[in-house]
Design a protein around this motif. Structure first.
Motif, mmCIF file in Angstrom:
data_model
loop_
_atom_site.group_PDB
_atom_site.id
_atom_site.type_symbol
_atom_site.label_atom_id
_atom_site.label_comp_id
_atom_site.label_asym_id
_atom_site.label_seq_id
_atom_site.Cartn_x
_atom_site.Cartn_y
_atom_site.Cartn_z
ATOM 1 N N GLY A 1 0.544 -1.123 0.016
ATOM 2 C CA GLY A 1 0.030 -0.167 0.015
ATOM 3 C C GLY A 1 0.661 1.288 -0.112
ATOM 4 O O GLY A 1 0.668 2.402 -0.638
ATOM 5 N N ALA A 2 2.003 1.243 0.678
ATOM 6 C CA ALA A 2 2.777 2.554 0.663
ATOM 7 C C ALA A 2 3.546 2.643 -0.488
ATOM 8 O O ALA A 2 3.700 3.745 -0.868
ATOM 9 N N VAL B 1 -6.147 -4.796 5.306
ATOM 10 C CA VAL B 1 -6.102 -3.579 6.099
ATOM 11 C C VAL B 1 -4.837 -3.208 6.228
ATOM 12 O O VAL B 1 -4.393 -1.883 6.513
ATOM 13 N N GLY B 2 -3.868 -4.116 6.164
ATOM 14 C CA GLY B 2 -2.506 -3.897 6.168
ATOM 15 C C GLY B 2 -1.985 -2.535 4.864
ATOM 16 O O GLY B 2 -1.581 -1.778 5.090
ATOM 17 N N GLY C 1 -1.024 1.207 5.101
ATOM 18 C CA GLY C 1 0.235 1.727 4.349
ATOM 19 C C GLY C 1 -0.137 2.815 3.399
ATOM 20 O O GLY C 1 0.735 3.803 3.575
ATOM 21 N N THR C 2 -1.460 2.638 2.795
ATOM 22 C CA THR C 2 -1.578 3.758 1.869
ATOM 23 C C THR C 2 -1.930 5.154 2.689
ATOM 24 O O THR C 2 -1.796 6.098 2.242
ATOM 25 N N ALA C 3 -2.626 4.932 4.034
ATOM 26 C CA ALA C 3 -3.017 6.043 4.541
ATOM 27 C C ALA C 3 -1.885 6.849 5.365
ATOM 28 O O ALA C 3 -1.732 8.035 5.047
ATOM 29 N N LEU C 4 -0.813 6.304 5.734
ATOM 30 C CA LEU C 4 0.141 6.680 6.280
ATOM 31 C C LEU C 4 1.255 7.119 5.128
ATOM 32 O O LEU C 4 1.903 8.378 5.415
ATOM 33 N N ALA C 5 1.311 6.414 4.096
ATOM 34 C CA ALA C 5 1.986 7.100 3.111
ATOM 35 C C ALA C 5 1.477 8.356 2.440
ATOM 36 O O ALA C 5 2.425 9.230 2.265
ATOM 37 N N GLY C 6 0.227 8.420 2.482
ATOM 38 C CA GLY C 6 -0.369 9.854 1.953
ATOM 39 C C GLY C 6 -0.062 10.753 3.035
ATOM 40 O O GLY C 6 0.034 12.282 2.427
ATOM 41 N N LEU D 1 8.628 3.661 3.999
ATOM 42 C CA LEU D 1 7.532 2.917 4.305
ATOM 43 C C LEU D 1 7.700 1.496 3.956
ATOM 44 O O LEU D 1 7.292 0.453 4.726
ATOM 45 N N PRO D 2 7.655 1.299 2.415
ATOM 46 C CA PRO D 2 7.760 -0.198 2.129
ATOM 47 C C PRO D 2 8.677 -1.081 2.701
ATOM 48 O O PRO D 2 8.350 -2.246 3.068
ATOM 49 N N LEU D 3 9.941 -0.212 3.045
ATOM 50 C CA LEU D 3 10.965 -1.167 3.521
ATOM 51 C C LEU D 3 10.543 -1.602 4.966
ATOM 52 O O LEU D 3 10.959 -2.542 5.379
ATOM 53 N N ALA D 4 10.127 -0.268 5.531
ATOM 54 C CA ALA D 4 9.733 -0.892 7.046
ATOM 55 C C ALA D 4 8.545 -1.859 7.069
ATOM 56 O O ALA D 4 8.714 -2.713 7.918
ATOM 57 N N GLY D 5 7.601 -1.807 6.182
ATOM 58 C CA GLY D 5 6.478 -2.945 6.365
ATOM 59 C C GLY D 5 7.086 -4.223 6.130
ATOM 60 O O GLY D 5 6.861 -5.225 6.727
ATOM 61 N N ALA D 6 7.980 -4.500 5.098
ATOM 62 C CA ALA D 6 8.804 -5.771 4.641
ATOM 63 C C ALA D 6 9.658 -6.008 5.924
ATOM 64 O O ALA D 6 9.530 -7.413 6.436
ATOM 65 N N ALA D 7 10.277 -5.189 6.663
ATOM 66 C CA ALA D 7 11.190 -5.615 7.754
ATOM 67 C C ALA D 7 10.246 -6.042 8.899
ATOM 68 O O ALA D 7 10.580 -6.903 9.741
#
Length: 399
Positions: free
Chosen positions: A235-236, A351-352, A356-361, A373-379
């Motif tokens: 999403g991010a 939901v994830g 990610g979409t909301a926070l990235a926006g 943010l994508p890197l943080a989600g994957a980590a």
């Protein structure tokens, strides 16, 4: 296990199984409206004089209602079968979209009600299909290939759906786009639900009811968290693509980056399904979450939007592998509640992605936004799997 003695898996052999091609094609057609409806709703509302903000809100409500209703639909699916539940759901979903299409001068409350009802009643075809694989394909390696093919083609729905809506709306108008969305949902569901495997399917339960909620199952909890974090990364990434397009005045990037990611997903799923894996499914999940996390590092370090876009094919290749292993593990961990577990996995991913979409926006032009943010989600997904790998291995016997 000596893999040299195992008959290799080919997609041709998988697709030649009775009903496999029909179920896969029907489910893809039936799920295409999931990516069409939010855009069609937005275009219809704005064409009727509504604001972009209201149209966007209704599109988001449709997606949210669809995601949040997944566990309920999964439980009903297990109790009453696919024909009654998915059949009733798709009829209500289509009715809601058609009511919205003809209600040009209806008040905002009517439009909101139509969207919420239609979204909540999106048919659970994805969970239903993954429950059906075990009934139409006996060989585990071929079931894995079918699941990989199913997962790998998902990304193309997010490309084809919006493009189809835009084409129909530009020629015949947004109301026709909504009607086409409803018609495709009905057609795809009819292809699946009238097949013999779907008509005969019943959940595997010991006493006719599921013993507990999947949320109370320790192993499934791990999988839910893993897919939520994985969805957050995706999403991010989608929002980051829009930000890059805006920053570099290159509108093509907003669609090109998700397209490259989806292409990588298809290739990764294709390779995964053809290989015979000697490691346990839990070990595979750990390996693929490592790959998913590490593959975001070159994207993060890329210089320029073109390089970043091209490199998203690598995390795209690992994404369906993580998702496929999560579904395979759910079947091994809790076969007696598999449809509900599948529904919760779909919800977790959705939901994830929304988070990610909301926070990235919110952080679109902040240093902590963009590729961070994508890197943080994957980590985060990797951390969950590695911390609980022993528990997954201990409680997940191989099929």
């Amino acid at each position: 296990m000596n893999t040299s003695t195992v008959r290799p898996v080919t997609y041709g052999a998988v697709l030649r199984h009775p009903y496999v091609l029909r179920l896969l094609a029907g489910t893809l057609i039936g799920r295409l409206p999931n990516t069409m409806a939010p855009i069609a709703i937005l275009l219809h509302i704005t064409a009727g004089g509504g604001t972009l903000a209201f149209g966007g809100l209704l599109g988001a409500l449709y997606v949210l209602a669809s995601a949040l209703s997944q566990p309920v639909k999964g439980r009903l699916l297990a109790r009453y079968g696919q024909t009654r539940i998915s059949g009733a759901a798709v009829v209500i979903n289509a009715s809601g979209l058609l009511a919205l299409a003809v209600g040009h001068s209806a008040p905002a409350t009517f439009a909101t009600t139509c969207v919420l009802v239609a979204g909540a009643c999106t048919p659970p075809l994805e969970a239903g299909l993954r429950a059906l694989w075990a009934t139409v394909i006996a060989r585990p390696a071929e079931r894995r290939a079918a699941l990989a093919l199913d997962t790998g083609t998902q990304g193309f729905l997010h490309i084809a759906g919006p493009m189809l809506v835009a084409a129909i709306a530009s020629v015949w108008g947004p109301a026709c786009a909504l009607a086409a969305t409803a018609a495709l949902g009905l057609a795809g569901a009819a292809v699946v639900l009238t097949s013999a495997p779907s008509l005969a399917w019943r959940a595997r339960t010991g006493n006719g009811s599921e013993p507990c909620s999947p949320l109370r199952h320790g192993g499934l909890q791990i999988l839910f968290l893993t897919l939520a974090a994985t969805g957050f990364a995706v999403g991010a990434m989608q929002v980051w693509a829009v930000t890059l397009a805006d920053d570099h005045d290159m509108d093509l990037l907003s669609g090109l980056m998700p397209a490259v990611f989806s292409t990588g997903s298809f290739i990764g799923a294709y390779v995964f399904g053809r290989r015979t894996w000697g490691a346990s499914t839990a070990s595979q999940l750990a390996l693929f979450t490592v790959g998913f996390a590490v593959s975001w590092i070159p994207v993060f370090a890329a210089i320029g939007p073109a390089a970043a876009t091209a490199l998203t094919a690598w995390p795209g290749a690992f994404f369906p592998l993580v998702v496929a292993c999560a579904f395979l593990l759910a079947e091994q961990l809790a076969p007696e509640m598999v449809t509900t577990a599948y529904a919760w996995l779909i919800l977790s991913l959705g939901v994830g992605s929304a988070a990610g979409t909301a926070l990235a926006g919110t952080l679109a032009h902040h240093p902590l936004g963009g590729p961070v943010l994508p890197l943080a989600g994957a980590a985060a997904a990797l951390s969950v799997v590695l911390a609980a790998r022993d528990r997954l291995t201990r409680h997940a016997p191989e099929l």
